[in-house]
Design a protein around this motif. Sequence first.
Motif, PDB file in Angstrom:
ATOM      1  N   ALA A 171       0.856  -1.181   0.000  1.00  0.00           N
ATOM      2  CA  ALA A 171       0.000   0.000   0.000  1.00  0.00           C
ATOM      3  C   ALA A 171       0.894   1.233   0.000  1.00  0.00           C
ATOM      4  N   GLY A 172       0.491   2.223  -0.776  1.00  0.00           N
ATOM      5  CA  GLY A 172       1.294   3.428  -0.903  1.00  0.00           C
ATOM      6  C   GLY A 172       2.317   3.305  -2.009  1.00  0.00           C
ATOM      7  N   GLU A 173       2.917   4.429  -2.338  1.00  0.00           N
ATOM      8  CA  GLU A 173       3.881   4.469  -3.442  1.00  0.00           C
ATOM      9  C   GLU A 173       4.982   5.475  -3.109  1.00  0.00           C
ATOM     10  N   PRO A 174       6.261   5.045  -3.129  1.00  0.00           N
ATOM     11  CA  PRO A 174       7.356   5.981  -2.869  1.00  0.00           C
ATOM     12  C   PRO A 174       7.733   6.748  -4.130  1.00  0.00           C
ATOM     13  N   GLU A 175       8.542   7.771  -3.981  1.00  0.00           N
ATOM     14  CA  GLU A 175       9.123   8.456  -5.128  1.00  0.00           C
ATOM     15  C   GLU A 175      10.292   7.607  -5.636  1.00  0.00           C
ATOM     16  N   ASP A 176      10.227   7.190  -6.892  1.00  0.00           N
ATOM     17  CA  ASP A 176      11.197   6.256  -7.463  1.00  0.00           C
ATOM     18  C   ASP A 176      12.110   6.998  -8.442  1.00  0.00           C
ATOM     19  N   ALA A 177      13.417   7.039  -8.134  1.00  0.00           N
ATOM     20  CA  ALA A 177      14.358   7.760  -8.991  1.00  0.00           C
ATOM     21  C   ALA A 177      14.739   6.967 -10.240  1.00  0.00           C
ATOM     22  N   LYS A 178      14.530   5.640 -10.208  1.00  0.00           N
ATOM     23  CA  LYS A 178      14.896   4.799 -11.355  1.00  0.00           C
ATOM     24  C   LYS A 178      13.765   3.834 -11.681  1.00  0.00           C
ATOM     25  N   PRO A 179      12.641   4.329 -12.170  1.00  0.00           N
ATOM     26  CA  PRO A 179      11.517   3.423 -12.458  1.00  0.00           C
ATOM     27  C   PRO A 179      11.816   2.412 -13.553  1.00  0.00           C
ATOM     28  N   ASP A 180      12.783   2.700 -14.419  1.00  0.00           N
ATOM     29  CA  ASP A 180      13.091   1.774 -15.503  1.00  0.00           C
ATOM     30  C   ASP A 180      14.091   0.705 -15.101  1.00  0.00           C
ATOM     31  N   ALA A 181      14.551   0.719 -13.857  1.00  0.00           N
ATOM     32  CA  ALA A 181      15.540  -0.270 -13.431  1.00  0.00           C
ATOM     33  C   ALA A 181      14.935  -1.666 -13.313  1.00  0.00           C
ATOM     34  N   LEU A 182      13.627  -1.749 -13.100  1.00  0.00           N
ATOM     35  CA  LEU A 182      12.934  -3.028 -13.015  1.00  0.00           C
ATOM     36  C   LEU A 182      12.049  -3.214 -14.239  1.00  0.00           C
ATOM     37  N   ASP A 183      11.847  -4.475 -14.635  1.00  0.00           N
ATOM     38  CA  ASP A 183      10.975  -4.736 -15.779  1.00  0.00           C
ATOM     39  C   ASP A 183       9.517  -4.471 -15.400  1.00  0.00           C
ATOM     40  N   ALA A 184       8.683  -4.346 -16.421  1.00  0.00           N
ATOM     41  CA  ALA A 184       7.282  -3.955 -16.217  1.00  0.00           C
ATOM     42  C   ALA A 184       6.532  -4.955 -15.345  1.00  0.00           C
ATOM     43  N   THR A 185       6.830  -6.244 -15.501  1.00  0.00           N
ATOM     44  CA  THR A 185       6.120  -7.270 -14.731  1.00  0.00           C
ATOM     45  C   THR A 185       6.357  -7.097 -13.242  1.00  0.00           C
ATOM     46  N   ARG A 186       7.607  -6.911 -12.858  1.00  0.00           N
ATOM     47  CA  ARG A 186       7.895  -6.766 -11.437  1.00  0.00           C
ATOM     48  C   ARG A 186       7.350  -5.454 -10.874  1.00  0.00           C
ATOM     49  N   ARG A 187       7.378  -4.404 -11.668  1.00  0.00           N
ATOM     50  CA  ARG A 187       6.806  -3.151 -11.188  1.00  0.00           C
ATOM     51  C   ARG A 187       5.301  -3.294 -10.969  1.00  0.00           C
ATOM     52  N   GLU A 188       4.624  -3.989 -11.873  1.00  0.00           N
ATOM     53  CA  GLU A 188       3.186  -4.205 -11.713  1.00  0.00           C
ATOM     54  C   GLU A 188       2.883  -5.027 -10.469  1.00  0.00           C
ATOM     55  N   GLN A 189       3.825  -5.900 -10.090  1.00  0.00           N
ATOM     56  CA  GLN A 189       3.651  -6.702  -8.878  1.00  0.00           C
ATOM     57  C   GLN A 189       3.963  -5.909  -7.616  1.00  0.00           C
ATOM     58  N   GLY A 190       4.406  -4.657  -7.783  1.00  0.00           N
ATOM     59  CA  GLY A 190       4.667  -3.801  -6.634  1.00  0.00           C
ATOM     60  C   GLY A 190       6.109  -3.731  -6.187  1.00  0.00           C
ATOM     61  N   TRP A 191       7.011  -4.417  -6.880  1.00  0.00           N
ATOM     62  CA  TRP A 191       8.414  -4.418  -6.459  1.00  0.00           C
ATOM     63  C   TRP A 191       9.071  -3.081  -6.759  1.00  0.00           C
ATOM     64  N   ARG A 192       9.917  -2.633  -5.833  1.00  0.00           N
ATOM     65  CA  ARG A 192      10.690  -1.412  -6.001  1.00  0.00           C
ATOM     66  C   ARG A 192      12.089  -1.650  -5.441  1.00  0.00           C
ATOM     67  N   LEU A 193      13.049  -0.841  -5.893  1.00  0.00           N
ATOM     68  CA  LEU A 193      14.403  -0.892  -5.351  1.00  0.00           C
ATOM     69  C   LEU A 193      14.488   0.132  -4.224  1.00  0.00           C
ATOM     70  N   ALA A 194      14.656  -0.344  -3.004  1.00  0.00           N
ATOM     71  CA  ALA A 194      14.616   0.551  -1.840  1.00  0.00           C
ATOM     72  C   ALA A 194      15.683   1.633  -1.917  1.00  0.00           C
ATOM     73  N   CYS A 195      16.848   1.317  -2.487  1.00  0.00           N
ATOM     74  CA  CYS A 195      17.926   2.311  -2.509  1.00  0.00           C
ATOM     75  C   CYS A 195      17.606   3.492  -3.416  1.00  0.00           C
ATOM     76  N   GLN A 196      16.664   3.311  -4.342  1.00  0.00           N
ATOM     77  CA  GLN A 196      16.336   4.360  -5.303  1.00  0.00           C
ATOM     78  C   GLN A 196      15.043   5.093  -4.962  1.00  0.00           C
ATOM     79  N   CYS A 197      14.448   4.782  -3.802  1.00  0.00           N
ATOM     80  CA  CYS A 197      13.149   5.359  -3.447  1.00  0.00           C
ATOM     81  C   CYS A 197      13.258   6.305  -2.252  1.00  0.00           C
ATOM     82  N   ARG A 198      12.396   7.337  -2.274  1.00  0.00           N
ATOM     83  CA  ARG A 198      12.265   8.252  -1.146  1.00  0.00           C
ATOM     84  C   ARG A 198      10.836   8.183  -0.619  1.00  0.00           C
TER      85      ARG A 198
END
Length: 312
Positions: A48-75
């Motif tokens: 739930a919720g969405e962080p500010e992602d500095a590198k949204p293209d670092a993950l493929d579309a499938t994983r992003r749709e599943q909610g995965w994010r790279l913690a080091c790139q998020c605020r």
Amino acid sequence: MPELQVGERHWDVAAASNLLDALLAAGVAVPHSCRAGSCQACLVRCVAGEPEDAKPDALDATRREQGWRLACQCRVSGPLQLEVFDPRKDALPAQVQACDLLSERVLRLRLLPQQPLRYRAGQHLLLWTADGIARPYSFASLPGEDASLEFHVDCSRPGAFCDAARLLQVGDSLRLGALSGGALHYDPDWQEKPLWLLGAGTGLAPLYAVLREALRQEHLGPIRLVHVASSSQEHYLAGPLRELAERHPQLHIELIEGAALSDFLATLRPTSRQTVALLCGRPDAVEAISRRLYLAGLPRRQVLTDLFLPRA
């Protein structure tokens, strides 16, 4: 102040906090390595919720749709409910087929995944030990050559993963996590261009795979592979590389010791501005070679680099 939730835990953090730092400060065990969005060790799932992602293209579309994010790139800009990557349920099991030293410093690890893994030469894969230690490594294997996957582990300095890897035995289990792009690859459009592959230490691993991919695709231009190592004993693939050179006359192999790197760089001049150079290894060596190629007139767009960053 935004609230973070992981499992049953709730706590407040300062707005605009780096997500990885906020999790680590609270004692949440999140594996991490490069902090640049390359290794993809710090995966978290946003429930739930969405962080500010500095590198949204670092993950493929499938994983992003599943909610995965790279913690080091998020605020953190608002409340977040998160799940940390759990290798027991989110990673692919694999069995150790071989674990042996190629040199005093380099450990070869061959793994057989529970099911086939689609990848390309030049990519990285996150490896997890049974105790939850994670570290990304580049493939030294080539898709289609074998069902197993090969990685070269630098054991020159102590590290949680390499210390655990030294104790592995045939039949032991590891888990395979996130597959990431990596900057290195072979492009069929390069077929007639000079191809330079320059690696330092275990930076040779992905270049060895890219080299075999180029030869498999019948690269026509000259290929120059340079390996920089701390000593002559650490040119750990010298034998296989020389065998390839004997079978492929367009391939030229050079083995350089670290103490001679400066002298080698002074002579490094591409004979064609069409040369494509792939560089991989520790940052100091890669940056020195890259700078020399640029000063020698090679356009930056024709120099692809992959840095093996120190462990965080």
